[in-house]
Design a protein around this motif. Structure first.
Motif, PDB file in Angstrom:
ATOM      1  N   MET A   1       1.928   4.992  -6.564  1.00 31.66           N
ATOM      2  CA  MET A   1       1.458   4.354  -5.317  1.00 31.66           C
ATOM      3  C   MET A   1       1.161   5.184  -4.021  1.00 31.66           C
ATOM      4  O   MET A   1       2.132   6.100  -3.962  1.00 31.66           O
ATOM      5  N   ALA A   2       0.176   4.945  -3.573  1.00 33.07           N
ATOM      6  CA  ALA A   2      -0.410   5.936  -2.419  1.00 33.07           C
ATOM      7  C   ALA A   2      -1.188   5.256  -1.271  1.00 33.07           C
ATOM      8  O   ALA A   2      -1.713   4.257  -1.844  1.00 33.07           O
ATOM      9  N   SER A   3      -1.087   5.593  -0.212  1.00 32.53           N
ATOM     10  CA  SER A   3      -2.097   5.133   0.639  1.00 32.53           C
ATOM     11  C   SER A   3      -3.436   5.477   0.548  1.00 32.53           C
ATOM     12  O   SER A   3      -3.800   6.513   0.234  1.00 32.53           O
ATOM     13  N   VAL A   4      -4.124   4.780   0.580  1.00 31.31           N
ATOM     14  CA  VAL A   4      -5.785   4.804   0.494  1.00 31.31           C
ATOM     15  C   VAL A   4      -6.252   6.131   1.399  1.00 31.31           C
ATOM     16  O   VAL A   4      -7.410   6.731   0.990  1.00 31.31           O
ATOM     17  N   ASP A   5      -5.409   6.338   2.434  1.00 31.16           N
ATOM     18  CA  ASP A   5      -5.961   7.651   3.306  1.00 31.16           C
ATOM     19  C   ASP A   5      -5.848   8.727   2.487  1.00 31.16           C
ATOM     20  O   ASP A   5      -6.508   9.750   2.960  1.00 31.16           O
ATOM     21  N   HIS A   6      -5.111   8.761   1.510  1.00 32.46           N
ATOM     22  CA  HIS A   6      -4.492   9.916   0.731  1.00 32.46           C
ATOM     23  C   HIS A   6      -5.314  10.159  -0.667  1.00 32.46           C
ATOM     24  O   HIS A   6      -5.050  10.938  -1.346  1.00 32.46           O
TER      25      HIS A   6
END
Length: 583
Positions: free
Chosen positions: A540-545
């Motif tokens: 799981m990751a932020s789409v900003d990353h």
């Protein structure tokens, strides 16, 4: 994926549909015509109770006239749909005619009910000769689904502007209720052939499905003879079987004469409209599929044909995609192996240089030794120069094999998506096939062809907390939801080190709860190659990353500051089966 057994619409089922439609659609006002595919026409009629949609199809293996649920708006720009729309505009449907045992239906249109017809739409259900035509007041063809040229049929060519000529008359005899049993039996027994062939060749309106329904005699203790089959010779049928067969023959004719029809689905995949099974058994799957339809026979048949045709289309596209993936994988693996063999050959560069050094280290090397040494040096240099090129080619083939791995994962997900609508699954398979053909094409052709038209349509679901979840079902959809449609604050999920779909939780709209995160992670685990495991690690990751990897296939990204979430694929499966997709 199970094969689909489709029953052809015969005369009996056509009469049943016409009897059902006459009470619903006469009179009605024509409103809309559209052609969703090359062999079907959908017509919308306005009645006092609302809109009723009919589907007229001249498809060879599934020629039919059925009622359908309100369809999507598609195909209104086809030439045939535009001609029908213009020709029937502001007209009322005032008549449905079908003569004798011909599978030809005439839709008659007039300016108002009670006035003479000014347009006629003719549907001919005759297997591979099926057709749909529109006629004017002089019975000239103004629109036609299939042009029949002179070289295709010298007996009955059909083109726009020609005078309409009805199909040739049937050569066999029309069945009659008052025909004596002796004459009926004598006609069927005239030649020592199979019972099914005798029925079809002697009388009109007999189809293979009707033959099976007629000869399905209930067993009796008085007659121990083997059950009748379509292949049973007529000279081996007992007197008792002839008597009971004639009784069912009369029963069928009475249903036709009195227009008494009732639809029942059979366990083998077919249906019957005139004879209720003695044991009251019907296909449970079709019963569940038709729940809520009521006694509308024409609509239930429309659902039947839609279900089976969608299943056939799904199977065909699955087979095509499997073959494309197999051929592409074999080609890429062969090319990669060729490059690996060339890379192994580069190991000989040191050996060649050592041989050249040995030749030149002689006390007095002759001219031939010097020439051989120079050639060995050149071969060694060529091998060393080839290493970066071969490494780049190996990376290229590995990327394409990874692309095929992802496509195979998408295909497996679509095959197992029994919870999804078959038409939607078929569309997703077609999108995946077009995408794969475009990505595997040479770069020159790829730039010329461009990406597939239209906006990607990923799977959309709502979490328990009301947040939107998007699931990519091919490479283009993966990139679209992860890099193009994603907003700051959205969360991205993907099964760890495993081919699969990108899943984006739209947390930018509202704060995501632990339950929302868990549901998105479960979906990422289910739409991956690891769906067979009980628990799956999901990144799981932020789409900003997220960042797209330059030069890689669409949907290939790298991420920073990711977390690991443990997911259960089976939980996602239950969620998908219980909920309706939003798109």
């Amino acid at each position: 994926m199970a094969s689909s057994t489709l029953q052809v619409m015969d005369l009996t089922s056509l009469k049943a549909v016409l009897a059902d439609l006459s009470g619903q659609i006469l009179p009605s006002r024509f409103e809309k015509a559209q052609q969703p595919d090359p062999h079907s026409l959908q017509l919308g009629f306005r009645t006092l109770k609302g809109m009723i949609w009919l589907e007229l199809s001249w498809q060879a293996e599934a020629a039919r006239l059925v009622q359908i649920r309100p369809p999507k708006r598609t195909g209104s720009g086809s030439t045939l749909a535009q001609q029908v729309q213009h020709g029937l505009r502001q007209l009322a449907l005032v008549g449905l005619q079908q003569q004798g045992f011909e599978r030809v239906v005439q839709f008659q249109f007039a300016p108002r009910p009670g006035e003479a017809a000014v347009r006629t739409l003719v549907l001919e259900l005759m297997g591979r000769h099926s057709n749909c035509l529109m006629l004017d007041e002089q019975k000239r063809i103004t629109a036609i689904a299939r042009q029949v040229r002179q070289h295709q049929s010298r007996i009955r060519p059909l083109s726009s502007g020609d005078a309409y000529c009805p199909p040739p008359a049937l050569q066999s005899l029309p069945p009659q209720l008052n025909e004596p049993i002796e004459q009926w039996q004598r006609r069927l027994s005239l030649l020592p052939i199979a019972l099914g062939k005798a029925l079809r060749e002697t009388y009109q309106g007999i189809s293979p499905a009707l033959v099976k329904q007629l000869i399905a005699l209930p067993p009796t203790a008085a007659d121990p003879s083997p059950a009748l089959l379509p292949s049973t010779p007529v000279d081996s049928i007992t007197a008792d079987q002839w008597l009971r067969l004639h009784h069912r023959w009369l029963q069928w004719l009475k249903h036709l004469d009195q227009t008494i029809f009732e639809l029942h689905f059979e366990e083998e995949g077919g249906y019957c409209v005139w004879n209720k099974p003695d044991d009251e058994r019907v296909d449970q799957r079709d019963d569940q599929q038709d729940a809520g339809v009521g006694d509308c026979l024409s609509l239930r048949l429309g659902l039947y044909y839609r279900h089976h045709l969608n299943a056939r289309r799904l199977q065909r596209r699955t087979d095509e995609l499997r073959q494309l993936l197999q051929v592409s994988r074999e080609r890429e693996e062969a090319q990669r192996q060729e490059q690996q063999d060339r890379m192994e050959d580069t190991d000989n560069a040191g050996t060649l240089q050592h041989q050249a050094d040995t030749l030149l280290c002689q006390q007095n090397p002759d001219r031939d030794s010097i020439d051989r040494a120079q050639k060995l040096y050149q071969r060694a240099r060529r091998l060393r120069r080839a290493i970066p090129v071969i490494q780049e080619r190996l990376r290229h083939h590995n990327q394409r094999l990874a692309l095929l791995d992802g496509s195979e994962s998408f295909l497996e997900d679509l095959i197992q998506a029994e919870w999804d609508d078959p038409a939607e699954r078929s569309r997703q398979l077609e999108d995946l096939k077009l995408e794969l053909e475009e990505l595997l094409a040479p770069k020159q052709q790829r730039r010329h062809a461009g990406p597939p038209p239209g906006q990607p349509q990923p799977l959309a679901l709502a979490t328990t907390g009301g947040l939107l979840i998007q699931v990519g079902r091919n490479h283009r959809q993966n990139e679209w939801i992860s890099l193009r449609q994603a907003r700051s604050g959205d969360l991205w999920f993907h099964a760890q080190e495993c081919p699969g779909s990108h899943v984006v939780l739209k947390a930018s709209a509202a704060a995501a709860s632990d339950q929302d995160v868990q549901e998105a992670a479960d979906l990422a685990a289910w739409f991956s190659r690891a769906k067979g495991n009980r628990r799956v690690p999901v990144v799981m990751a932020s789409v900003d990353h997220l960042q797209r990897i330059p030069g890689s296939a669409p949907g290939t990204v790298r991420h920073r500051q990711a977390e690991l979430v443990w997911a259960e694929p089976d939980r996602a499966r239950r969620t998908l089966e219980a909920r309706e997709p939003l798109a």
